[in-house]
Design a protein around this motif. Structure first.
Motif, PDB file in Angstrom:
ATOM      1  N   PHE A  72      -5.297  -2.827  -2.693  1.00 17.54           N
ATOM      2  CA  PHE A  72      -6.559  -3.195  -2.044  1.00 17.54           C
ATOM      3  C   PHE A  72      -7.132  -2.026  -1.264  1.00 17.54           C
ATOM      4  O   PHE A  72      -8.319  -1.690  -1.385  1.00 17.54           O
ATOM      5  CB  PHE A  72      -6.335  -4.395  -1.117  1.00 17.54           C
ATOM      6  N   GLU A  73      -6.310  -1.371  -0.467  1.00 17.95           N
ATOM      7  CA  GLU A  73      -6.794  -0.282   0.373  1.00 17.95           C
ATOM      8  C   GLU A  73      -7.183   0.934  -0.458  1.00 17.95           C
ATOM      9  O   GLU A  73      -8.178   1.619  -0.148  1.00 17.95           O
ATOM     10  CB  GLU A  73      -5.723   0.083   1.404  1.00 17.95           C
ATOM     11  N   ALA A  74      -6.433   1.210  -1.526  1.00 17.90           N
ATOM     12  CA  ALA A  74      -6.748   2.359  -2.366  1.00 17.90           C
ATOM     13  C   ALA A  74      -8.084   2.172  -3.083  1.00 17.90           C
ATOM     14  O   ALA A  74      -8.885   3.106  -3.195  1.00 17.90           O
ATOM     15  CB  ALA A  74      -5.633   2.594  -3.378  1.00 17.90           C
ATOM     16  N   VAL A  75      -8.335   0.955  -3.559  1.00 14.27           N
ATOM     17  CA  VAL A  75      -9.608   0.661  -4.214  1.00 14.27           C
ATOM     18  C   VAL A  75     -10.743   0.646  -3.188  1.00 14.27           C
ATOM     19  O   VAL A  75     -11.818   1.205  -3.416  1.00 14.27           O
ATOM     20  CB  VAL A  75      -9.531  -0.673  -4.982  1.00 14.27           C
ATOM     21  N   ARG A  76     -10.509  -0.004  -2.066  1.00 15.12           N
ATOM     22  CA  ARG A  76     -11.534  -0.096  -1.016  1.00 15.12           C
ATOM     23  C   ARG A  76     -11.962   1.286  -0.526  1.00 15.12           C
ATOM     24  O   ARG A  76     -13.152   1.551  -0.310  1.00 15.12           O
ATOM     25  CB  ARG A  76     -10.980  -0.905   0.158  1.00 15.12           C
ATOM     26  N   ASP A  77     -10.999   2.179  -0.336  1.00 13.29           N
ATOM     27  CA  ASP A  77     -11.291   3.496   0.226  1.00 13.29           C
ATOM     28  C   ASP A  77     -11.758   4.497  -0.836  1.00 13.29           C
ATOM     29  O   ASP A  77     -12.069   5.646  -0.502  1.00 13.29           O
ATOM     30  CB  ASP A  77     -10.049   4.049   0.927  1.00 13.29           C
ATOM     31  N   GLY A  78     -11.801   4.076  -2.095  1.00 16.63           N
ATOM     32  CA  GLY A  78     -12.240   4.962  -3.159  1.00 16.63           C
ATOM     33  C   GLY A  78     -11.200   5.973  -3.596  1.00 16.63           C
ATOM     34  O   GLY A  78     -11.522   6.928  -4.309  1.00 16.63           O
ATOM     35  N   ASP A  79      -9.947   5.773  -3.182  1.00 15.33           N
ATOM     36  CA  ASP A  79      -8.888   6.698  -3.589  1.00 15.33           C
ATOM     37  C   ASP A  79      -8.576   6.557  -5.077  1.00 15.33           C
ATOM     38  O   ASP A  79      -8.179   7.535  -5.719  1.00 15.33           O
ATOM     39  CB  ASP A  79      -7.618   6.452  -2.772  1.00 15.33           C
ATOM     40  N   ILE A  80      -8.715   5.336  -5.606  1.00 13.73           N
ATOM     41  CA  ILE A  80      -8.514   5.115  -7.028  1.00 13.73           C
ATOM     42  C   ILE A  80      -9.607   4.173  -7.547  1.00 13.73           C
ATOM     43  O   ILE A  80     -10.243   3.463  -6.774  1.00 13.73           O
ATOM     44  CB  ILE A  80      -7.127   4.510  -7.359  1.00 13.73           C
ATOM     45  N   THR A  81      -9.807   4.207  -8.854  1.00 13.15           N
ATOM     46  CA  THR A  81     -10.602   3.194  -9.535  1.00 13.15           C
ATOM     47  C   THR A  81      -9.705   2.506 -10.553  1.00 13.15           C
ATOM     48  O   THR A  81      -8.716   3.094 -11.011  1.00 13.15           O
ATOM     49  CB  THR A  81     -11.818   3.807 -10.253  1.00 13.15           C
ATOM     50  N   VAL A  82     -10.049   1.265 -10.870  1.00  6.82           N
ATOM     51  CA  VAL A  82      -9.258   0.518 -11.845  1.00  6.82           C
ATOM     52  C   VAL A  82     -10.171   0.045 -12.973  1.00  6.82           C
ATOM     53  O   VAL A  82     -11.383   0.243 -12.937  1.00  6.82           O
ATOM     54  CB  VAL A  82      -8.547  -0.678 -11.189  1.00  6.82           C
ATOM     55  N   ALA A  83      -9.553  -0.588 -13.964  1.00  3.82           N
ATOM     56  CA  ALA A  83     -10.279  -1.041 -15.150  1.00  3.82           C
ATOM     57  C   ALA A  83     -11.471  -1.910 -14.767  1.00  3.82           C
ATOM     58  O   ALA A  83     -11.442  -2.655 -13.792  1.00  3.82           O
ATOM     59  CB  ALA A  83      -9.324  -1.805 -16.056  1.00  3.82           C
ATOM     60  N   GLY A  84     -12.533  -1.839 -15.585  1.00  2.47           N
ATOM     61  CA  GLY A  84     -13.749  -2.586 -15.325  1.00  2.47           C
ATOM     62  C   GLY A  84     -13.608  -4.070 -15.591  1.00  2.47           C
ATOM     63  O   GLY A  84     -12.652  -4.528 -16.222  1.00  2.47           O
ATOM     64  N   SER A  85     -14.606  -4.829 -15.145  1.00  3.62           N
ATOM     65  CA  SER A  85     -14.527  -6.289 -15.172  1.00  3.62           C
ATOM     66  C   SER A  85     -14.509  -6.869 -16.574  1.00  3.62           C
ATOM     67  O   SER A  85     -14.072  -7.997 -16.775  1.00  3.62           O
ATOM     68  CB  SER A  85     -15.709  -6.885 -14.395  1.00  3.62           C
TER      69      SER A  85
END
Length: 318
Positions: free
Chosen positions: A280-293
């Motif tokens: 959650f924090e990595a995605v929120r802070d822009g440190d990582i991106t994950v697969a699209g919806s």
């Protein structure tokens, strides 16, 4: 088929964006030698136009055209009949593939790719776009007989290519690939970053099924090859076609026997374990991106996470 797919019993992942459909493919009708002449003579027939993987979309709906507005081409493709309960129920849909978008049919900004719009489409339009894209991709890359090299011709409503020289028939190709949500004994999720991706992009591990291999064996092999992790207890979660150009993704969960990761460096550059809060924090802070919806990978990640990734995780989970 007599009922929409959305009403059927679904596996754990539920109804995925590219797996939805409200169309009966009407396979027996494909064998009618007068099929397309009959369809173009009916004002009820609808036409989907694809060009370079793009389709005309107005808002969140595919723009389908009456057959009278689209000249009958040499090689149309029959997509089937719309099921009861969907828009235009009972009407038959034909695919026309063109080299370039026709801006007299739709404005430049209305030609959209499947990845961009699939999640917003209803089941009828999603199913038509997916099927149309997959069979169009097949025709574009399988123009000659693999036995003798002679040019093949489309038959059976565009779902078979026949070689006039040796009489062999060739059918649309679908490549099965497994995709795995791997958890350890602490219920952490393993995600990897492919060599060809930006360093901060992560997703679940995946790979193609090899000839003579079961899906479960492919899960164990692919995970070990890409991450060095031995897994057990693979369980099926659901599937989704991925016509980019010709795959079907078969989703599994599996349990890791250990946690020491060794990325192969050929396909995967980085492998990381995540708790829910860390993800959650990595995605929120822009440190990582994950697969699209639109992807099955996103559905698998959010199933483990327990909800949308933009919502803070619950502190206590069963």
């Amino acid at each position: 088929m007599t009922e929409p797919l959305r009403s059927l019993v679904l596996p754990p992942l539920g109804s995925l964006p590219l797996s939805r459909s409200d169309t009966d493919r009407d396979g027996l009708r494909r064998q009618d030698p007068d099929l397309f002449d009959t369809l173009w003579s009916s004002p009820e027939t609808l036409v989907l136009v694809l060009a370079g993987g793009l389709a005309p979309v107005t808002g969140t709906r595919l723009k389908l055209f009456p057959s009278g507005e689209i000249p009958q081409p040499a090689n149309p493709i029959y997509l089937g009949r719309v099921l009861p309960g969907a828009a235009d129920a009972g009407r038959q849909v034909v695919l026309v593939v063109r080299d370039e978008p026709d801006f007299t049919l739709a404005a430049e900004g209305e030609w959209v790719g499947l990845r961009e719009v699939a999640a917003a489409l209803d089941p009828r339009d999603a199913g038509l776009f997916v099927a149309g894209s997959a069979v169009a991709n097949w025709h574009a890359t399988h123009t000659h007989c693999p036995r003798c090299g002679y040019p093949t011709i489309p038959v059976d409503g565009g779902w078979v290519r026949r070689c006039p020289r040796d009489g062999s028939q060739h059918f649309p190709r679908t490549d099965p690939a497994i995709i795995v949500a791997i958890v350890d004994e602490d219920d952490r999720l393993l995600l990897g970053s492919a060599v060809t991706w930006p360093e901060n992009r992560f997703s679940t591990l995946a790979g193609f099924v090899e000839p003579g291999e079961s899906l479960e064996a492919a899960v164990v092999r692919e995970v070990a090859e890409e991450s060095g992790i031995e897994v057990h207890s693979p369980r099926y979660l659901g599937s989704q076609p991925w016509p980019f150009p010709a795959s079907i993704m078969l989703g599994f969960t599996a349990v890791a026997a250990g946690t020491a990761v060794v990325p192969d460096g050929v396909e995967i550059q980085t492998v990381r374990w995540f708790t829910r809060r860390e993800l959650f924090e990595a995605v929120r802070d822009g440190d990582i991106t994950v697969a699209g919806s639109v992807s099955i990978a996103r559905a698998m990640i959010e199933r483990w996470y327990g909800g949308p990734l933009d919502e803070e995780p619950a502190e206590v989970r069963p």
